[in-house]
Design a protein around this motif. Sequence first.
Motif, PDB file in Angstrom:
ATOM      1  N   ASP A   1       0.835  -1.208   0.000  1.00 17.53           N
ATOM      2  CA  ASP A   1       0.000   0.000   0.000  1.00 17.53           C
ATOM      3  C   ASP A   1       0.869   1.258   0.000  1.00 17.53           C
ATOM      4  N   ALA A   2       1.919   1.246   0.835  1.00 14.77           N
ATOM      5  CA  ALA A   2       2.796   2.410   0.919  1.00 14.77           C
ATOM      6  C   ALA A   2       3.577   2.614  -0.376  1.00 14.77           C
TER       7      ALA A   2
ATOM      8  N   ASP B   1       2.610   1.655  -3.349  1.00 10.14           N
ATOM      9  CA  ASP B   1       1.612   2.111  -4.318  1.00 10.14           C
ATOM     10  C   ASP B   1       1.461   3.632  -4.300  1.00 10.14           C
ATOM     11  N   LYS B   2       1.287   4.184  -3.126  1.00  9.87           N
ATOM     12  CA  LYS B   2       1.060   5.622  -3.001  1.00  9.87           C
ATOM     13  C   LYS B   2       2.255   6.421  -3.496  1.00  9.87           C
TER      14      LYS B   2
END
Length: 414
Positions: free
Chosen positions: A399-400, A402-403
Amino acid sequence: MPPSDRSRDPALSNHQSPITNHPTRTALRVALVAGEASGDLLGAGLIEQLRARHPGAEFAGVGGDAMRAVGLDAWHDASELAVMGLSEVLRHLPRLLRLRRGLRKRLLDWRPDVFIGIDAPDFNLGLERTLKRHGIRTVHYVSPSIWAWRQGRAAKIGRSADLVLCLFPMEPAIYARHGVDARFVGHPLAELVALDPDRAAARAALQLDAAAPVLAVLPGSRLGEIARLGEVFLDAAARVAAELPGLQIVVPAANAGCRAALQALLAGPRFAALDVHLLDGQARTAMVASDVVLLASGTATLEALLAKRPMVVGYRIAPSTAFLVRLLKLMKVDRFSLPNVLAGRTIAPELMQEDCTPGNLAAAVLHWFRDPAAVAALDPVYRDLHLQLRRGASSAAADAVDKLALPALPGPSP
């Protein structure tokens, strides 16, 4: 300046889009470099999670069998970076420098949307710094132990990495003081180890007497550690055995070299009467099977915590190194073992340097054997810490990433 030249200009802004060479590409392109077995497993978990989000993504770089199995195009094997000890590093330094130069050129030509250096800070941070200067977003996965040593390194790491993925909850606050973006993602080991480890099954697997007391002894996974701690730990175990009839001692050896060193120590007459089970690996099984663990400071203390076993932590470094650490005040914490740092209090006795003697270690081990109420009081503490670390590390890390990486893409990922 044409795009191909501009992408290699070291004066580029750290945040300029890294995709000028590929204006029409929409699939996520991720480069990863892992330097040892633990990093290979972290990288494999991260690749799986990123591929689930981006089925068309490309992954390339340096990894081992686990990363290749989930789709890494391995330009080099992780074993090429797995060098430990000062003399070994010096012997391999020319080769490692050549490897990093070649890798840097290939990465700049490939133009990933994000580069992820997994642990191996001596190799990866310099590579990350160069790539960041060339506009490629960079991530460092697994923070060095800045909570214990030289916290000022956080600023230096921030000059290399746009984002640091931390395994422990106390680390992001240290980076924040230096203006570095760091995220706690949890520890993968917390996912792998059961909340309620099965001691009976572990003893059966190691062919141990289910009713007799068991002490696990882990003096380290490197030859230097065994040279400093092996005899001291075995002497302590012998003293415990003299007080506890029928004591079974399990000693996991990390590799063939460690096994040979431990066998040489055990061949001495002082340890001939001990009931010692020397194992090839199986450190986690040995801990789960034990009543008490005597071990060197390091990642093994985290495994003992997750195994829910009372432990005694000992460590010795070279006297000259210890003198410099004290003189320069390089150690920034009162507690040095991970269970105590995570708990914020002493839940495992720590015996460092001059205090790490056979008598002191044996007395601390015997305390756990003789005080079942103290052992029982540890269980809720261990479970709470286990749950704090069980955050779905690979998913949280993806998730991190991705951002950070998605703004680099000119269009939607497939």
